[in-house]
Every structure is written in structure tokens, then in C-alpha cells.
Design a protein around this motif. Structure first.
Motif, short mmCIF file in Angstrom:
data_model
loop_
_atom_site.label_atom_id
_atom_site.label_comp_id
_atom_site.label_asym_id
_atom_site.label_seq_id
_atom_site.Cartn_x
_atom_site.Cartn_y
_atom_site.Cartn_z
N TYR A 1 20.96 -15.98 -15.66
CA TYR A 1 21.49 -16.49 -17.19
C TYR A 1 20.13 -16.16 -18.14
CZ TYR A 1 25.44 -18.69 -15.36
OH TYR A 1 26.96 -18.69 -14.84
N GLY A 2 18.90 -15.64 -17.67
CA GLY A 2 17.86 -15.51 -18.40
C GLY A 2 17.41 -16.91 -18.68
N PRO B 1 29.48 -22.52 -17.51
CA PRO B 1 28.99 -23.76 -16.66
C PRO B 1 28.43 -24.91 -17.64
CG PRO B 1 27.57 -22.14 -16.54
CD PRO B 1 28.80 -21.33 -17.33
N VAL C 1 26.84 -15.08 -25.28
CA VAL C 1 26.47 -16.42 -25.13
C VAL C 1 27.61 -17.37 -24.17
CG1 VAL C 1 26.11 -18.58 -26.58
CG2 VAL C 1 25.51 -16.34 -27.25
N VAL D 1 12.78 -8.05 -24.47
CA VAL D 1 11.23 -7.86 -24.34
C VAL D 1 11.06 -7.28 -22.87
CG1 VAL D 1 8.94 -8.81 -24.09
CG2 VAL D 1 10.74 -9.50 -25.91
N ILE E 1 17.05 -10.50 -18.70
CA ILE E 1 18.13 -10.93 -19.29
C ILE E 1 18.20 -11.52 -20.79
CG2 ILE E 1 20.34 -12.76 -18.89
CD1 ILE E 1 20.00 -12.22 -15.93
N LEU F 1 23.81 -10.35 -22.24
CA LEU F 1 25.16 -11.33 -21.98
C LEU F 1 25.44 -11.79 -23.33
CD1 LEU F 1 23.58 -13.30 -19.01
CD2 LEU F 1 25.07 -11.17 -18.89
N TYR G 1 20.34 -12.16 -24.61
CA TYR G 1 21.76 -12.43 -25.24
C TYR G 1 22.07 -11.68 -26.48
CZ TYR G 1 22.16 -16.14 -21.88
OH TYR G 1 21.94 -16.81 -21.00
N ARG H 1 20.08 -6.47 -18.88
CA ARG H 1 21.51 -7.01 -19.05
C ARG H 1 21.47 -7.82 -20.27
NH1 ARG H 1 22.71 -9.44 -13.57
NH2 ARG H 1 21.32 -8.03 -12.16
N ASP I 1 19.87 -11.43 -29.73
CA ASP I 1 18.66 -11.82 -29.37
C ASP I 1 17.82 -10.49 -29.47
OD1 ASP I 1 17.25 -14.02 -26.94
OD2 ASP I 1 16.48 -13.48 -28.91
N THR I 2 16.49 -10.85 -29.00
CA THR I 2 15.44 -9.78 -28.95
C THR I 2 15.36 -9.58 -27.33
OG1 THR I 2 14.60 -10.26 -30.98
CG2 THR I 2 13.25 -8.88 -29.40
N GLU J 1 28.64 -16.74 -21.68
CA GLU J 1 28.55 -16.61 -20.00
C GLU J 1 27.74 -17.88 -19.83
OE1 GLU J 1 29.06 -12.55 -18.62
OE2 GLU J 1 28.20 -14.05 -17.44
N PRO J 2 26.67 -18.50 -20.10
CA PRO J 2 25.96 -19.75 -20.05
C PRO J 2 27.02 -20.96 -20.20
CG PRO J 2 24.75 -18.91 -21.66
CD PRO J 2 25.74 -17.86 -21.17
N LEU J 3 27.52 -20.58 -21.33
CA LEU J 3 28.53 -21.76 -21.95
C LEU J 3 29.46 -22.41 -21.01
CD1 LEU J 3 27.77 -22.58 -24.64
CD2 LEU J 3 29.60 -21.61 -25.57
N PRO K 1 16.05 -8.45 -12.95
CA PRO K 1 16.65 -8.07 -14.45
C PRO K 1 16.10 -8.85 -15.53
CG PRO K 1 18.31 -8.97 -12.96
CD PRO K 1 16.93 -8.95 -12.34
N LEU L 1 19.74 -24.09 -21.24
CA LEU L 1 21.22 -24.69 -21.51
C LEU L 1 21.77 -25.42 -20.42
CD1 LEU L 1 22.94 -25.06 -24.14
CD2 LEU L 1 24.11 -23.08 -23.19
N ILE L 2 21.89 -24.88 -19.34
CA ILE L 2 22.46 -25.29 -18.16
C ILE L 2 21.84 -26.45 -17.59
CG2 ILE L 2 23.32 -24.91 -15.88
CD1 ILE L 2 23.85 -22.01 -16.94
#
Lengths: 459, 293
Positions: free
Chosen positions: A167-168, B242, B236, B155, B147, B234, B149, B232, B152-153, B238-240, B145, A174-175
Motif C-alpha cells: 500500500y505504500g 482493510p 484511496v 517520486v 506505490i 492505487l 495514490y 503503481r 498524489d506525487t 484500496e487501503p481504506l 514497486p 493508515l492501516i
């Protein structure tokens, strides 16, 4: 007279509290320990220096220590449960808001300040309430609770890495924030003891110790004694001062070995993966040391303070011998010894604090102790770094840490002697009421009463 | 001058050459770096045979320089007076022997064709060999990778210990690499170089279309060197997912524990009342018996 915690459960629901504290330790201290995995990510993303990024953890640790006395006094005024739940919400908000990662200052405020405050408000009451719930089995309970930190740190390393990979770093924050919300669950489990909430008897969900069937009448009889929100008088007590000095010296030396173990290992020619395994050994042995110490202390064969002094001596011996290591095997063995006795020390030192100040003062003492101890933690690493730079050898850092620990053990011994003297004196004072005295001791007693008479002590 | 100490200590037959100066932690192939400067420093690299298997050394060469490659025979070896040939590919190179059981070739690297693998063959009862790989330096990208959002930026940072002449960035478009400045509008990305040895690509206002493979290329005098990034993007959500799951779990547990506690308190209160009544009865019973006395 109602004695606060005069008969703590020493079992029963207390074990639920221990498990709950175990989890809180993990969700606070272990997260802090593993936060280093975010360093490179954050540093690269904001194009900042490594030193600027490392300030995030510095802020967290500072706020954690400054918040400890605040948390302690809040525990006394409100219940442990409420402070822990507040801490959980704060820690959660810190990490979750960090997800928005606007800039470095934002991260200082969220993952630094809010997280630090949250950890402080969760960790301090959790440690404290375990001691409230136990008396005979206190050492074991404290040891088990403190082992949570190691167990979780072990798991969080790979887990956080996986989260960052999936998730970066933002999503991971957040998690992790959500996971830290479980601190609130642990907080809800921490039922206050009857004796701890005399002021709020009306809306207090209490855990009445067994054998107090008629506790309702007891509560009504209790006169509302204003709880001391914070007892600064502790600083006047010589025992507390001695223990605090011990704490400072111990903290000065404790942060040094983990810092220098990795560079020392590299300088011996050991490569990255083997060095990483050293750290794993350290964590596992730490865990084992904590549990074993708890079990041993529970046998009540040795006094807690003697156990602590022995553990400190053994750590300093391991540290003094560690520089002799010249290959992986010897380094691993000495690291193992160090880690084991470090775990022993951590497991027992809170129990010793209870013995030093007594349960009524314990909450305030805990907060104050953490605050004072933190000064050692701030001074230690830079001082060690200075010594290493001057001598040009990482081994000097270990010698310094070992020497400081020997000094701290000295203070423990002084403290123990002081305590024993006081016990002997109080025993002599109470003797005439109890036994038939032969003439000689009666003479000594008269002498004592004359002396104590000057201090207006009722004999 | 040289980044290696000429006192190499051979630790054991699975050789880890402990050498002062830069050394990668990989024991099998070790990278040694001649001077970064454009000067013609004389760097010497030695392999002692028989060593680990295979005996190889990776040497990074960023700019034209001269190197000495030496194969030494270990005194404890049972190979006596071997016949020595140095080869690059199929081409034989003449060597010199400055010391007994030591054979050296001098390689002048002034263009990319001079890079490659140089092997010394020692032949007596059996043949053993050692190889020096001379290459442009590898650059450090990121294996994991990147990752980020939406909105976002993203880098990507490329680093090396040398100073390339230039940095270029590409994105994989089908089977070829397209230069970033050709496929993205100017306000969408930024290429920053804090120093000659680092380059940083920032892509702003990310969208899912920005997901893909990116390459950074360092242009050295002797040739280019590339590093790969896997970006990649993603949403938002996706982490939301879990996150909400964990928060829900917390809410459920707190409610359950709270309810259980209220329930058990009520039970205790009822039980306490019963006990209270019983105690009252006993007390009055005691009083009666005491009165009788």
C-alpha cells in the motif's frame, strides 16, 4: 481504615488485564521500534535529510516521556481505562492523519506528536494497572505484560514491510493507525478496581475483589479522600531519588548497545544478513528473559531488588566481555547474554518501583520515574557517540555502557541497604509490644526510645 | 590513491577478501571501484587462485582509466609452474610477471569496447581460471514497486557513487522506451538533480494511466547504465478497505465487551443483594443467639 488495593485480586480478572496490557505494549512500543522502516520512504518522498526525518521519532519519544507523568496523574483522577482509551484514539489519529502526508511538518505533528501522546497515554496506565491488580504474583504479571513488546516487534518487522510493499508508506500508516485503534479495545477490558474509584462511586463500573460481598456499604462509608493528582513530594523521598538515579544511569547505557551492535558487527566483517540475525537473536532472547524472570521472581526466592541488581551486574559483565568477540559466534553468544539479562531487567524494574514507593504512590511515581529516566535516554547515545569518535572504536561504547551499569547497580545496593535499615528500625520500634524482652535488649530499647524521642516518634 | 589496500588477507578458501575501503557485502562477487576522477590512477585488482568457485571480480569503471589485473597462485596450491594465458573473449592478451606465481595484464580503458570480461587461465595438471568483469557502474534504483495514490506525487530517485555526464528518464511504451519529455506535458513532471550523482523524477497529479515501468539512465563516458522502477498508482479505496475492516472489528469488540460488562454487573448486583440479605439474616441470627447467652 480502607487500604487502597489492600486485597488486589492477584488472579482471576487480573489475567485478562495482563493480556490486555500485553497487547497495549505491543501496539505501542513495538510500533515505535519498527517505525524505522518508514524512514527511507518518507525521506525520499519529501527529499529531506536523514537527520530531519529522524526527528519524527525523536518527537515521538520526547512526547512519550513528557506525557508519562501527565498520564499518571490522569489515571489517578480518572480511571486507567479512560486514559488508555484516550491514548488509543490519539495514537490512531496520529497514524491515520499521517496518511495525508502533506509535508514534513505535518508528519512531525501527526506521526510524531499525536502518536507520541497516544503511546504515552496508553503505555503508562497499562503498566500501572497490572501492578494494581496483583500483589504476590505482581512480578510474573509485569513480566508477561512487558513481553508483549518483544512478541509484537518480532511480527511487526516483516508485517510492516509487507504493508509498505502493498500500500505504500501512506497506506501503511493508515492501516497501522486502524490496528492501533485496538488499544481502545484493550482499554475497555481494563476494569478499574473498587478501591481506585472512590470518588466516582456512582458511575463506576468496578471489579470488586473477592470477599467483599458487602462492598456497597463500604463505598458509602468511604470518606471522599481527595486523590493526589500528582505527588511531587516523591522527589523528597531518598528511596525514590536513589531509584531515579539508577533509572537515569540505566537508561543512559541501555540505548547504546543496540545502536553500536550493527556497526561493530560490520567492522568485524560480518555481512548484512548475519547482522540482521543478531538483532533477531536479541529480540527472541529478550522475550525469553522477560518471561523467565517473571516466573523466577514469582517463586519469591529472591527479593526483587536483589534480582534487579544481579541482572544489571550480569548485563554489565556481558557488555564488558562483548568487545572481546572477534567472530560471529562469539558476538552472537554475548549478544544473547546481553539480550537475556536486558529482558530480565525490563521485566522486573517496574515491580521494584512498586516496592520502593508502595502502591498508593505508584501511579505518580511511575510517571515521574519515566520522565526522569528519559534524561538518561537523551544523554546516553550522544555521549557514547562522542566516546566512540574520540577513541575511534565502537568497542569503547560498550565499555562505557558496561561501566555506567556497574555504577547504577551501586545505587541499587545503596537503596537496598537503606530499605533494609528502615525495616530494621521499624521492627525495633514495634518489638516491645510483641515480645518479652530480656534485660539487655530492654536497655537498648530505652536507648532507642530516647533517641527517637527527639524526633517525636511514638513508640 | 587506490581504494584497496594491497595487503589482502585471505581468510579461508571460500574467500571473503577483507579489504579496507568500499566493499559490497556480497561475498561471491565483490565490486571494487577505481577512482572517480578522470585521472589515470593505477588501480590494481588481484585474484588469488584457487579461491572460491567461481573466482570472479566485478569492477565498476565510470571513466577512462588504466587498471592492472593480476592473477596470483596461492603458495599452498599443488599446481606447479602453470602455463598462463590471458584472454578477453577469443583475443589473447600479453601479460607480464612481476613476481613469482603472479601474472599481470595492463588494461587501458578509453572507450566502451574496452569493457568486458578478462580471464586468466592457469594450466598445469589441470586448468583453473579467474575472471575480472569490467563494466560501467550499476546505478541504484528501487527493487520494490513505487506505490502512490491518485492525485498524489510519485517520486523515483536514482543514485550512483559516480558522476555520469547526464541523466535520462524513460517510460516503457509497449516494447520500447519512450523519453519522458516526449510523452508527458511539462507541468506534469519534474526532473531534479541535487548533485551529479543523483537524479529524481517527480510525477504530479497521478492517475491510473501513470502506472507502468519507468527507467532512469545514467550516461557515463564509457556507456549508459539503467535502473528500473515499477510504479503503481492505487486509488484511496484500496487501503481504506482493510482500514474500515479493522475499525469495524474494534467497534464490534468494544460493544461486545461493554455489553458483557453491563450484564455481569447486573448479575453481581442481584447476587450482591442476595448475599446482603443473607448476611443481614445471619447477623440478626447472631444477635438472637447472643441475646440468649
Amino acid at each position: 481504615m480502607q487500604a487502597k488495593d489492600s486485597n488486589p485480586p492477584d488472579g482471576g480478572y487480573g489475567w485478562v488485564v495482563v493480556v490486555s496490557a500485553f497487547m497495549v505494549m505491543g501496539l505501542t512500543a513495538a510500533v515505535l521500534k519498527t517505525f524505522g522502516l518508514f524512514f527511507v520512504e518518507i525521506q525520499q518522498h519529501f527529499d529531506e535529510l536523514a537527520s530531519t526525518t529522524s526527528w519524527i521519532t525523536s518527537v515521538t519519544i520526547t512526547v512519550f516521556h513528557l506525557g508519562a507523568p501527565v498520564a499518571s496523574s490522569l489515571c489517578v483522577q480518572y480511571t486507567h481505562r479512560r486514559v488508555v482509551i484516550t491514548g488509543g484514539l490519539l495514537a490512531f489519529s496520529g497514524m491515520a492523519l499521517g496518511f495525508f502526508g502533506l509535508n514534513m511538518v505535518w508528519l512531525f505533528a501527526t506521526t510524531g506528536f499525536l502518536q507520541g501522546l497516544g503511546i504515552s497515554f496508553s503505555w503508562t496506565p497499562a503498566i500501572s494497572i497490572v501492578s494494581h491488580y496483583f500483589s504476590k504474583k505482581r512480578a510474573l504479571a509485569n513480566a508477561i505484560a512487558s513481553a508483549g513488546e518483544c512478541a509484537f516487534a518480532f511480527m511487526f518487522g516483516p508485517f510492516f514491510q509487507w504493508l509498505i510493499g502493498q500500500y505504500g508508506w501512506k497506506g501503511a500508516l493508515l492501516i497501522i493507525g486502524g490496528i492501533q485503534l485496538n488499544i481502545c479495545v484493550c482499554g475497555v477490558l481494563m476494569r478499574p478496581l473498587a478501591s481506585s474509584c472512590f470518588l466516582e462511586a456512582r458511575h463506576c463500573e468496578t471489579e470488586t475483589p473477592p470477599g467483599n460481598g458487602a462492598s456497597r456499604t463500604d463505598k458509602e462509608d468511604q470518606s471522599p479522600i481527595t486523590p493526589k493528582t500528582f505527588n511531587w513530594m516523591l522527589v523528597r523521598q531518598p528511596e525514590f531519588v536513589l531509584y531515579a538515579i539508577f533509572g537515569i544511569l540505566a537508561a543512559m547505557s541501555f540505548f547504546v548497545p543496540p545502536l553500536f551492535l550493527v556497526p561493530l558487527s560490520y567492522s568485524l566483517g560480518i555481512d548484512e544478513s548475519w547482522t540482521a540475525s543478531l538483532l533477531s537473536i536479541l529480540a527472541m532472547v529478550d522475550f525469553g528473559g522477560r518471561l523467565l524472570c517473571g516466573w523466577y521472581a514469582n517463586l519469591h526466592v529472591t527479593k526483587s531488588i536483589h534480582l534487579l541488581a544481579m541482572a544489571i551486574t550480569l548485563i554489565s559483565t556481558s557488555l564488558m566481555l562483548l568487545p572481546l568477540a572477534n567472530n560471529y559466534l562469539s558476538l552472537a553468544i554475548f549478544t544473547g547474554f546481553y539480550g537475556f539479562f536486558f529482558g530480565t531487567t525490563v521485566a522486573i524494574h517496574i515491580t521494584v518501583l512498586v516496592d520502593v514507593v508502595g502502591m498508593p504512590e505508584f501511579d505518580s511515581a511511575l510517571g515521574l520515574f519515566m520522565l526522569i529516566r528519559s534524561t538518561g535516554g537523551f544523554v546516553g547515545p550522544p555521549l557514547a557517540g562522542l566516546i566512540v569518535d574520540m577513541t575511534g572504536d565502537y568497542r569503547a561504547g560498550f565499555y562505557m555502557a558496561g561501566a555506567i551499569l556497574v555504577l547504577s547497580a551501586g545505587f541499587l545496593i545503596i537503596l537496598d541497604q537503606l530499605q533494609q535499615r528502615k525495616i530494621r528500625e521499624s521492627k525495633i520500634r514495634t518489638k516491645p509490644e510483641k515480645s518479652m524482652l530480656p534485660y539487655a535488649s530492654l536497655h537498648i530499647l530505652k536507648h532507642q526510645t530516647r533517641r527517637y524521642g527527639e524526633h517525636n516518634v511514638v513508640v | 590513491m587506490t581504494t584497496q589496500d594491497s595487503n589482502q588477507t585471505q581468510v579461508n578458501s571460500v574467500t571473503k577478501m577483507s579489504v579496507t575501503g568500499h566493499e559490497s557485502s556480497d561475498a561471491a562477487t565483490q565490486e571494487f571501484k577505481p577512482g572517480n576522477k578522470l585521472s589515470v590512477d593505477l588501480s590494481e585488482y588481484v585474484i588469488v587462485l584457487p579461491g572460491g568457485c567461481p573466482s570472479e571480480k566485478n569492477i565498476s569503471v565510470a571513466s577512462p582509466t588504466e587498471v592492472d589485473l593480476t592473477c596470483k597462485l596461492d603458495e599452498n596450491s599443488n599446481l606447479k609452474n602453470p602455463q598462463v594465458t590471458w584472454k578477453k573473449g577469443s583475443e589473447t592478451i600479453s601479460h607480464t610477471s612481476n613476481a613469482p606465481n603472479s601474472w599481470t595484464i595492463k588494461v587501458t580503458i578509453s572507450e566502451s569496447s574496452h569493457l568486458g570480461s578478462y580471464t586468466c587461465f592457469l594450466k598445469a595438471e589441470r586448468e583453473i581460471s579467474a575472471t575480472f568483469h569490467l563494466n560501467v557502474p550499476t546505478i541504484d534504483g528501487r527493487e520494490k514497486p513505487v506505490i502512490a495514490y491518485i492525485g498524489d506525487t510519485g517520486v523515483m530517485v536514482c543514485k550512483t557513487e559516480y558522476h555520469p555526464r547526464a541523466w535520462k528518464w524513460y517510460k516503457t511504451n509497449g516494447t520500447e522506451l519512450a523519453s519522458i519529455d516526449k510523452i508527458l506535458p511539462k507541468d506534469k513532471y519534474e526532473i531534479l538533480s541535487r548533485s551529479a550523482s543523483e537524479s529524481r523524477l517527480e510525477i504530479h497529479r497521478l492517475t491510473v494511466a501513470d502506472t507502468g515501468e519507468y527507467w532512469c539512465e545514467a550516461d557515463f563516458v564509457l556507456g549508459p547504465s539503467k535502473a528500473r522502477f515499477d510504479v503503481r498508482v492505487l486509488s484511496v479505496a484500496e487501503p481504506l478497505k482493510p482500514f474500515i475492516a479493522v475499525v469495524a472489528e474494534v467497534a464490534i469488540l468494544v460493544t461486545l465487551i461493554g455489553l458483557y460488562e453491563v450484564y455481569s454487573k447486573k448479575r453481581k448486583a442481584k447476587g450482591g443483594e442476595k448475599e446482603f440479605d443473607q448476611i443481614e439474616q445471619l447477623k440478626s441470627g447472631d444477635n438472637v443467639t447472643e441475646k440468649d447467652k
